[in-house]
Design a protein around this motif. Structure first.
Motif, mmCIF file in Angstrom:
data_model
loop_
_atom_site.group_PDB
_atom_site.id
_atom_site.type_symbol
_atom_site.label_atom_id
_atom_site.label_comp_id
_atom_site.label_asym_id
_atom_site.label_seq_id
_atom_site.Cartn_x
_atom_site.Cartn_y
_atom_site.Cartn_z
ATOM 1 N N LYS A 189 -8.493 -10.649 -12.063
ATOM 2 C CA LYS A 189 -7.305 -9.984 -12.607
ATOM 3 C C LYS A 189 -7.513 -8.500 -12.878
ATOM 4 O O LYS A 189 -6.730 -7.875 -13.570
ATOM 5 C CB LYS A 189 -6.803 -10.672 -13.891
ATOM 6 N N ALA A 190 -8.563 -7.912 -12.343
ATOM 7 C CA ALA A 190 -8.814 -6.481 -12.525
ATOM 8 C C ALA A 190 -7.886 -5.682 -11.609
ATOM 9 O O ALA A 190 -7.563 -6.110 -10.502
ATOM 10 C CB ALA A 190 -10.269 -6.151 -12.205
ATOM 11 N N LYS A 191 -7.462 -4.526 -12.088
ATOM 12 C CA LYS A 191 -6.612 -3.660 -11.281
ATOM 13 C C LYS A 191 -7.477 -2.994 -10.213
ATOM 14 O O LYS A 191 -8.567 -2.510 -10.477
ATOM 15 C CB LYS A 191 -5.938 -2.607 -12.149
ATOM 16 N N ILE A 192 -6.931 -2.978 -8.987
ATOM 17 C CA ILE A 192 -7.647 -2.368 -7.876
ATOM 18 C C ILE A 192 -6.939 -1.068 -7.530
ATOM 19 O O ILE A 192 -5.767 -1.071 -7.162
ATOM 20 C CB ILE A 192 -7.677 -3.307 -6.648
ATOM 21 N N ASP A 193 -7.656 0.037 -7.694
ATOM 22 C CA ASP A 193 -7.095 1.339 -7.357
ATOM 23 C C ASP A 193 -7.412 1.650 -5.907
ATOM 24 O O ASP A 193 -8.550 1.542 -5.467
ATOM 25 C CB ASP A 193 -7.685 2.429 -8.262
ATOM 26 N N ILE A 194 -6.369 2.057 -5.174
ATOM 27 C CA ILE A 194 -6.535 2.379 -3.759
ATOM 28 C C ILE A 194 -6.077 3.808 -3.551
ATOM 29 O O ILE A 194 -4.957 4.175 -3.906
ATOM 30 C CB ILE A 194 -5.728 1.427 -2.867
ATOM 31 N N ASP A 195 -6.947 4.614 -2.980
ATOM 32 C CA ASP A 195 -6.620 5.998 -2.665
ATOM 33 C C ASP A 195 -6.427 6.085 -1.158
ATOM 34 O O ASP A 195 -7.379 6.008 -0.395
ATOM 35 C CB ASP A 195 -7.756 6.922 -3.131
ATOM 36 N N LEU A 196 -5.183 6.235 -0.729
ATOM 37 C CA LEU A 196 -4.882 6.256 0.692
ATOM 38 C C LEU A 196 -5.412 7.508 1.377
ATOM 39 O O LEU A 196 -5.572 7.536 2.588
ATOM 40 C CB LEU A 196 -3.381 6.125 0.926
ATOM 41 N N LEU B 222 0.826 -1.210 0.000
ATOM 42 C CA LEU B 222 0.000 0.000 0.000
ATOM 43 C C LEU B 222 0.859 1.258 0.000
ATOM 44 O O LEU B 222 0.606 2.195 -0.747
ATOM 45 C CB LEU B 222 -0.920 0.009 1.229
ATOM 46 N N LEU B 223 1.874 1.286 0.840
ATOM 47 C CA LEU B 223 2.698 2.478 0.986
ATOM 48 C C LEU B 223 3.595 2.724 -0.221
ATOM 49 O O LEU B 223 3.934 3.867 -0.518
ATOM 50 C CB LEU B 223 3.541 2.376 2.252
ATOM 51 N N GLN B 224 3.958 1.671 -0.936
ATOM 52 C CA GLN B 224 4.817 1.823 -2.109
ATOM 53 C C GLN B 224 4.014 2.100 -3.369
ATOM 54 O O GLN B 224 4.576 2.210 -4.450
ATOM 55 C CB GLN B 224 5.667 0.575 -2.298
ATOM 56 N N ASN B 225 2.693 2.213 -3.221
ATOM 57 C CA ASN B 225 1.798 2.481 -4.347
ATOM 58 C C ASN B 225 1.990 1.490 -5.493
ATOM 59 O O ASN B 225 1.939 1.856 -6.664
ATOM 60 C CB ASN B 225 1.972 3.916 -4.847
ATOM 61 N N GLU B 226 2.237 0.215 -5.145
ATOM 62 C CA GLU B 226 2.364 -0.822 -6.159
ATOM 63 C C GLU B 226 0.981 -1.138 -6.713
ATOM 64 O O GLU B 226 -0.027 -0.997 -6.028
ATOM 65 C CB GLU B 226 2.983 -2.082 -5.559
#
Length: 143
Positions: free
Chosen positions: A119-126, A107-111
């Motif tokens: 297989k969908a990309k999961i976007d996380i907004d911290l 999470l912290l490395q924005n990987e």
């Protein structure tokens, strides 16, 4: 099983009580039939014994599997509401709604995070994180 054994013993007793001549045609047939029935009875006894052994082994395997499952489930538990001790967080896939556990470093490395299911990309907004200070993501409780 005892019913078959006892019935076979009864038939043998009848044969002996009737004093069949074992040298006659009928006597030979009855003797051969009793011999075959005796072998069948022994085979059935062996099968029952083998079945009991297999049932015991299956029970042991079931107990071992339950212990392994319990160990695996304990390792996989992730409940962001209670703040993970292992620093893993639950993220819901927007496509298939599968819950994905993500470690804090990722999470912290924005990987990029991908759902293992679809297989969908999961976007996380911290910045919108609502972990109630359970991680070091920098979010603060707005209450």
């Amino acid at each position: 099983m005892e019913n078959i054994s006892s019935r076979l013993s009864y038939v043998k007793g009848l044969m002996e009580g009737m004093n069949f001549d074992e040298t006659s045609n009928e006597g030979k047939i009855f003797k051969a039939l009793l011999s075959v029935l005796d072998e069948i009875n022994d085979s059935i006894d062996d099968l029952y014994d083998y079945q009991d052994e297999i049932a015991e082994q299956v029970d042991l395997i079931d107990e071992d599997l339950a212990a392994v499952e319990e160990g695996l489930l304990e390792d996989d538990e992730c409940d962001c509401d209670d703040c993970c001790d292992d620093e893993y967080y639950e993220v819901e896939c927007p496509e298939c709604h599968e819950i994905v556990c993500v470690d804090e470093d990722t999470l912290l490395q924005n990987e990029d995070i991908y759902c293992p299911n679809c297989k969908a990309k999961i976007d996380i907004d911290l910045e919108d994180c609502d972990c109630d200070d359970c991680c070091d993501c920098g979010c603060e409780d707005d209450e």
